[in-house]
Design a protein around this motif. Structure first.
Motif, PDB file in Angstrom:
ATOM      1  N   UNK A  84       3.024  -7.536   3.179  1.00 33.65           N
ATOM      2  CA  UNK A  84       2.193  -7.058   4.281  1.00 33.65           C
ATOM      3  C   UNK A  84       2.997  -6.847   5.552  1.00 33.65           C
ATOM      4  N   UNK A  85       3.881  -7.785   5.840  1.00 35.99           N
ATOM      5  CA  UNK A  85       4.726  -7.640   7.034  1.00 35.99           C
ATOM      6  C   UNK A  85       5.638  -6.426   6.901  1.00 35.99           C
ATOM      7  N   UNK A  86       6.192  -6.231   5.720  1.00 41.87           N
ATOM      8  CA  UNK A  86       7.035  -5.052   5.488  1.00 41.87           C
ATOM      9  C   UNK A  86       6.270  -3.752   5.672  1.00 41.87           C
ATOM     10  N   UNK A  87       5.034  -3.721   5.180  1.00 43.22           N
ATOM     11  CA  UNK A  87       4.204  -2.524   5.350  1.00 43.22           C
ATOM     12  C   UNK A  87       3.893  -2.266   6.824  1.00 43.22           C
ATOM     13  N   UNK A  88       3.612  -3.325   7.561  1.00 46.82           N
ATOM     14  CA  UNK A  88       3.311  -3.162   8.986  1.00 46.82           C
ATOM     15  C   UNK A  88       4.555  -2.694   9.748  1.00 46.82           C
ATOM     16  N   UNK A  89       5.714  -3.238   9.404  1.00 41.78           N
ATOM     17  CA  UNK A  89       6.957  -2.780  10.051  1.00 41.78           C
ATOM     18  C   UNK A  89       7.175  -1.296   9.767  1.00 41.78           C
ATOM     19  N   UNK A  90       7.009  -0.883   8.518  1.00 36.82           N
ATOM     20  CA  UNK A  90       7.164   0.533   8.169  1.00 36.82           C
ATOM     21  C   UNK A  90       6.150   1.386   8.929  1.00 36.82           C
ATOM     22  N   UNK A  91       4.901   0.932   9.002  1.00 34.16           N
ATOM     23  CA  UNK A  91       3.839   1.646   9.719  1.00 34.16           C
ATOM     24  C   UNK A  91       4.223   1.809  11.195  1.00 34.16           C
ATOM     25  N   UNK A  92       4.720   0.734  11.793  1.00 37.61           N
ATOM     26  CA  UNK A  92       5.087   0.769  13.210  1.00 37.61           C
ATOM     27  C   UNK A  92       6.252   1.729  13.465  1.00 37.61           C
ATOM     28  N   UNK A 133      -4.080   7.448   6.277  1.00 38.61           N
ATOM     29  CA  UNK A 133      -4.406   7.153   4.882  1.00 38.61           C
ATOM     30  C   UNK A 133      -4.075   5.699   4.546  1.00 38.61           C
ATOM     31  N   UNK A 134      -2.947   5.216   5.038  1.00 41.77           N
ATOM     32  CA  UNK A 134      -2.572   3.818   4.818  1.00 41.77           C
ATOM     33  C   UNK A 134      -3.624   2.886   5.403  1.00 41.77           C
ATOM     34  N   UNK A 135      -4.109   3.197   6.601  1.00 44.12           N
ATOM     35  CA  UNK A 135      -5.152   2.370   7.208  1.00 44.12           C
ATOM     36  C   UNK A 135      -6.440   2.411   6.394  1.00 44.12           C
ATOM     37  N   UNK A 136      -6.768   3.574   5.862  1.00 40.58           N
ATOM     38  CA  UNK A 136      -7.960   3.693   5.027  1.00 40.58           C
ATOM     39  C   UNK A 136      -7.825   2.855   3.755  1.00 40.58           C
ATOM     40  N   UNK A 137      -6.666   2.944   3.104  1.00 42.02           N
ATOM     41  CA  UNK A 137      -6.426   2.142   1.905  1.00 42.02           C
ATOM     42  C   UNK A 137      -6.418   0.647   2.228  1.00 42.02           C
ATOM     43  N   UNK A 138      -5.901   0.305   3.400  1.00 41.35           N
ATOM     44  CA  UNK A 138      -5.920  -1.092   3.829  1.00 41.35           C
ATOM     45  C   UNK A 138      -7.356  -1.572   4.044  1.00 41.35           C
ATOM     46  N   UNK A 149      -3.492  -9.420   6.498  1.00 42.33           N
ATOM     47  CA  UNK A 149      -2.489  -8.353   6.617  1.00 42.33           C
ATOM     48  C   UNK A 149      -3.153  -6.976   6.534  1.00 42.33           C
ATOM     49  N   UNK A 150      -4.156  -6.832   5.685  1.00 38.94           N
ATOM     50  CA  UNK A 150      -4.853  -5.546   5.577  1.00 38.94           C
ATOM     51  C   UNK A 150      -5.551  -5.205   6.892  1.00 38.94           C
ATOM     52  N   UNK A 151      -6.128  -6.196   7.550  1.00 37.40           N
ATOM     53  CA  UNK A 151      -6.806  -5.929   8.822  1.00 37.40           C
ATOM     54  C   UNK A 151      -5.825  -5.486   9.908  1.00 37.40           C
ATOM     55  N   UNK A 152      -4.603  -6.003   9.862  1.00 33.75           N
ATOM     56  CA  UNK A 152      -3.583  -5.522  10.809  1.00 33.75           C
ATOM     57  C   UNK A 152      -3.334  -4.026  10.569  1.00 33.75           C
ATOM     58  N   UNK A 153      -3.218  -3.637   9.303  1.00 31.08           N
ATOM     59  CA  UNK A 153      -3.003  -2.223   8.984  1.00 31.08           C
ATOM     60  C   UNK A 153      -4.224  -1.367   9.304  1.00 31.08           C
ATOM     61  N   UNK A 154      -5.411  -1.906   9.089  1.00 30.98           N
ATOM     62  CA  UNK A 154      -6.633  -1.165   9.447  1.00 30.98           C
ATOM     63  C   UNK A 154      -6.630  -0.869  10.946  1.00 30.98           C
ATOM     64  N   UNK A 155      -6.232  -1.839  11.742  1.00 33.39           N
ATOM     65  CA  UNK A 155      -6.177  -1.644  13.193  1.00 33.39           C
ATOM     66  C   UNK A 155      -5.132  -0.635  13.630  1.00 33.39           C
TER      67      UNK A 155
END
Length: 168
Positions: free
Chosen positions: A14-22, A137-142, A95-101
């Motif tokens: 989850x942290x890796x996904x958020x870093x990539x998203x950022x 799309x990533x946020x939607x999947x999250x 972690x999913x809620x972080x990506x949703x945000x």
């Protein structure tokens, strides 16, 4: 060799996904979108023209957005390590809620730079680069993952009421 702890693994992923998203989000707003919006100019030329017409924008809000998102994911990861009784569902939900945000906050942080480009070059303020779409799309999947994880996470919280609401 021992098997990895599923909650710790989920926190790491989850942290890796958020870093990539950022990183992708910051590049989208600060580099890729301006270059796609005004393809005839280089990034320094775009900023020079925006300065000339009084439409320059600071990268600080975008960088702060990225840092805050990564910080939220790191808090979840550290909480997972410190509180070994967190379930996989609770970690995935957090972690999913972080990506949703990420989606609404990306829209908010990209609004001013998009409008500065629109006003400075007489173009529309929408995303000209396609790289915002994978983020949304990533946020939607999250969100789907958060909904799926919510049931088990709530059930696990009810099973251990003494753990609920405890901070790190």
């Amino acid at each position: 060799m021992s098997r990895p702890d599923p909650p710790a693994l989920a926190a790491s992923v989850g942290t890796g996904l958020v870093v990539a998203y950022a990183v992708v989000g910051a590049l989208q707003v600060l580099v890729w979108n301006p270059l796609a919006a005004v393809p005839r100019l280089s990034l320094p030329e775009i900023h020079s023209e925006l300065d000339r017409v009084g439409q320059s924008f600071s990268p600080a809000p975008v960088i702060a957005w990225a840092v805050l998102g990564v910080g939220a994911a790191v808090v979840v990861a550290v909480s997972t390590i410190r509180r070994s009784r967190l379930t996989l569902g609770q970690v995935v939900l957090a972690q999913a809620l972080v990506l949703v945000g990420g989606a609404p906050s990306l829209l908010l942080v990209s609004f001013a730079p998009g409008m500065q480009l629109a006003d400075g070059f007489g173009i529309s303020g929408y995303d000209h680069s396609p790289w915002a779409r994978p983020l949304y799309l990533t946020s939607l999947l999250a969100m789907v993952a958060a909904i799926a994880a919510a049931g088990p996470a709530v059930t696990a919280s009810r099973a251990r009421p003494s753990e609920c609401g405890r901070v790190l």
